[in-house]
Design a protein around this motif. Structure first.
Motif, mmCIF file in Angstrom:
data_model
loop_
_atom_site.group_PDB
_atom_site.id
_atom_site.type_symbol
_atom_site.label_atom_id
_atom_site.label_comp_id
_atom_site.label_asym_id
_atom_site.label_seq_id
_atom_site.Cartn_x
_atom_site.Cartn_y
_atom_site.Cartn_z
ATOM 1 N N THR A 209 47.472 -31.536 36.835
ATOM 2 C CA THR A 209 47.879 -30.013 36.906
ATOM 3 C C THR A 209 46.979 -29.348 38.111
ATOM 4 O O THR A 209 45.843 -30.156 38.353
ATOM 5 C CB THR A 209 47.780 -29.246 35.698
ATOM 6 O OG1 THR A 209 46.391 -29.289 35.355
ATOM 7 C CG2 THR A 209 48.714 -29.873 34.630
ATOM 8 N N GLN B 248 43.742 -28.992 36.487
ATOM 9 C CA GLN B 248 42.789 -30.158 36.380
ATOM 10 C C GLN B 248 41.958 -30.505 37.648
ATOM 11 O O GLN B 248 40.929 -31.102 37.690
ATOM 12 C CB GLN B 248 43.688 -31.366 35.899
ATOM 13 C CG GLN B 248 44.261 -31.271 34.331
ATOM 14 C CD GLN B 248 45.208 -32.066 33.992
ATOM 15 O OE1 GLN B 248 46.127 -32.324 34.602
ATOM 16 N NE2 GLN B 248 45.233 -32.722 32.821
ATOM 17 N N LYS C 190 41.629 -22.948 41.639
ATOM 18 C CA LYS C 190 43.229 -23.082 41.916
ATOM 19 C C LYS C 190 43.841 -22.954 43.144
ATOM 20 O O LYS C 190 44.431 -23.593 43.912
ATOM 21 C CB LYS C 190 43.916 -22.626 40.726
ATOM 22 C CG LYS C 190 43.480 -23.307 39.226
ATOM 23 C CD LYS C 190 44.160 -22.580 38.255
ATOM 24 C CE LYS C 190 43.666 -22.945 36.969
ATOM 25 N NZ LYS C 190 44.381 -22.433 35.638
ATOM 26 N N LEU D 241 53.897 -28.951 40.601
ATOM 27 C CA LEU D 241 52.663 -28.810 39.789
ATOM 28 C C LEU D 241 52.538 -27.367 39.181
ATOM 29 O O LEU D 241 52.007 -27.273 38.104
ATOM 30 C CB LEU D 241 51.085 -28.993 40.846
ATOM 31 C CG LEU D 241 50.785 -30.293 41.210
ATOM 32 C CD1 LEU D 241 49.774 -30.637 41.959
ATOM 33 C CD2 LEU D 241 50.721 -31.221 39.933
ATOM 34 N N LYS D 242 53.131 -26.378 40.007
ATOM 35 C CA LYS D 242 53.147 -25.007 39.230
ATOM 36 C C LYS D 242 53.953 -25.226 38.052
ATOM 37 O O LYS D 242 53.725 -24.657 36.990
ATOM 38 C CB LYS D 242 53.725 -24.196 40.358
ATOM 39 C CG LYS D 242 52.620 -23.641 41.190
ATOM 40 C CD LYS D 242 53.264 -22.668 42.076
ATOM 41 C CE LYS D 242 51.862 -22.021 43.049
ATOM 42 N NZ LYS D 242 52.446 -21.004 43.778
ATOM 43 N N ARG E 288 54.596 -27.824 36.410
ATOM 44 C CA ARG E 288 53.843 -28.786 35.529
ATOM 45 C C ARG E 288 52.576 -27.748 34.679
ATOM 46 O O ARG E 288 52.449 -27.933 33.435
ATOM 47 C CB ARG E 288 53.384 -29.790 35.826
ATOM 48 C CG ARG E 288 52.795 -30.990 35.017
ATOM 49 C CD ARG E 288 52.142 -32.081 35.720
ATOM 50 N NE ARG E 288 53.147 -32.855 36.598
ATOM 51 C CZ ARG E 288 52.809 -33.135 37.622
ATOM 52 N NH1 ARG E 288 51.620 -33.247 38.103
ATOM 53 N NH2 ARG E 288 53.878 -33.888 38.574
ATOM 54 N N ASN E 289 52.082 -26.877 35.351
ATOM 55 C CA ASN E 289 51.124 -26.265 34.948
ATOM 56 C C ASN E 289 51.575 -25.186 33.800
ATOM 57 O O ASN E 289 51.167 -24.884 32.632
ATOM 58 C CB ASN E 289 50.590 -25.123 36.045
ATOM 59 C CG ASN E 289 49.180 -25.694 36.453
ATOM 60 O OD1 ASN E 289 48.659 -26.508 35.882
ATOM 61 N ND2 ASN E 289 48.620 -25.033 37.462
ATOM 62 N N CYS E 290 52.960 -24.508 34.068
ATOM 63 C CA CYS E 290 53.391 -23.725 33.114
ATOM 64 C C CYS E 290 53.897 -24.552 31.945
ATOM 65 O O CYS E 290 53.466 -24.004 30.956
ATOM 66 C CB CYS E 290 54.705 -23.063 33.710
ATOM 67 S SG CYS E 290 54.432 -22.041 35.069
ATOM 68 N N ALA F 26 52.034 -27.191 30.669
ATOM 69 C CA ALA F 26 50.916 -27.483 30.056
ATOM 70 C C ALA F 26 50.310 -26.231 29.323
ATOM 71 O O ALA F 26 50.058 -26.049 28.152
ATOM 72 C CB ALA F 26 49.833 -27.814 30.978
#
Length: 164
Positions: A121, A124, A133, A148-149, A151-153, A155
């Motif tokens: 992410t 990370q 970030k 990635l955004k 995936r961030n949401c 996570a």
């Protein structure tokens, strides 16, 4: 032909054989001073000379980031004076600040780091590199950034579900 920030930074890295913003400033004959100033840093263009001032109370890592950002202004916005205030500058959306942040990111964070960690992410990657970030996002390709955004949401929502 106008060069991209990525191309400009790659050129300087190649000819100077360093990604250290202080060494690059030396090669470019940009004067800098580390001292007791009330802000994180500033870039000034005076009488056809370029000067960067850095706050002595910053950590080495922070100094490098501020120097890279200010170097971006010195290279990209030669005749404009610019001040760096950490709580504000990295969040600004003005064209010049975004360009200086992009310059700093291209200089300090290798493409290899982004490629090797593309499955992590943004948070990370930020933790691993020590950079915020927003700076990491500037280095990502648009399609990777979207992934990635998302995936961030996911996570964040997973973390929130753990505490419910």
């Amino acid at each position: 032909m106008k060069h991209t920030i990525k191309e400009i930074v790659a050129y300087y890295k190649k000819i100077f054989k360093t990604n250290d913003p202080f060494e690059q400033a030396d090669f470019l004959h940009i004067l800098y001073q580390i001292g007791n100033i009330s802000i994180e840093g500033c870039y000034m263009y005076l009488k056809n000379h370029r000067y960067i001032f850095i706050n002595q109370n910053l950590s080495e890592h922070e100094m490098k980031l501020v120097m890279a950002h200010k170097l971006g202004h010195a290279v990209l916005h030669r005749k404009e004076n610019c001040y760096f205030i950490k709580s504000k500058t990295l969040l600004l959306n003005s064209k010049n600040e975004i360009e200086a942040n992009k310059f700093a990111m291209e200089l300090l964070i290798d493409d290899a780091f982004l490629e090797e960690n593309k499955y992590l992410t943004i948070g990370q990657m930020s933790h691993m590199s020590g950079y915020c970030k927003k700076l990491i996002e500037l280095g990502l390709k648009p399609e990777t950034n979207s992934l990635l955004k998302a995936r961030n949401c996911h996570a964040i929502s997973t973390e929130n579900n753990l505490y419910r």
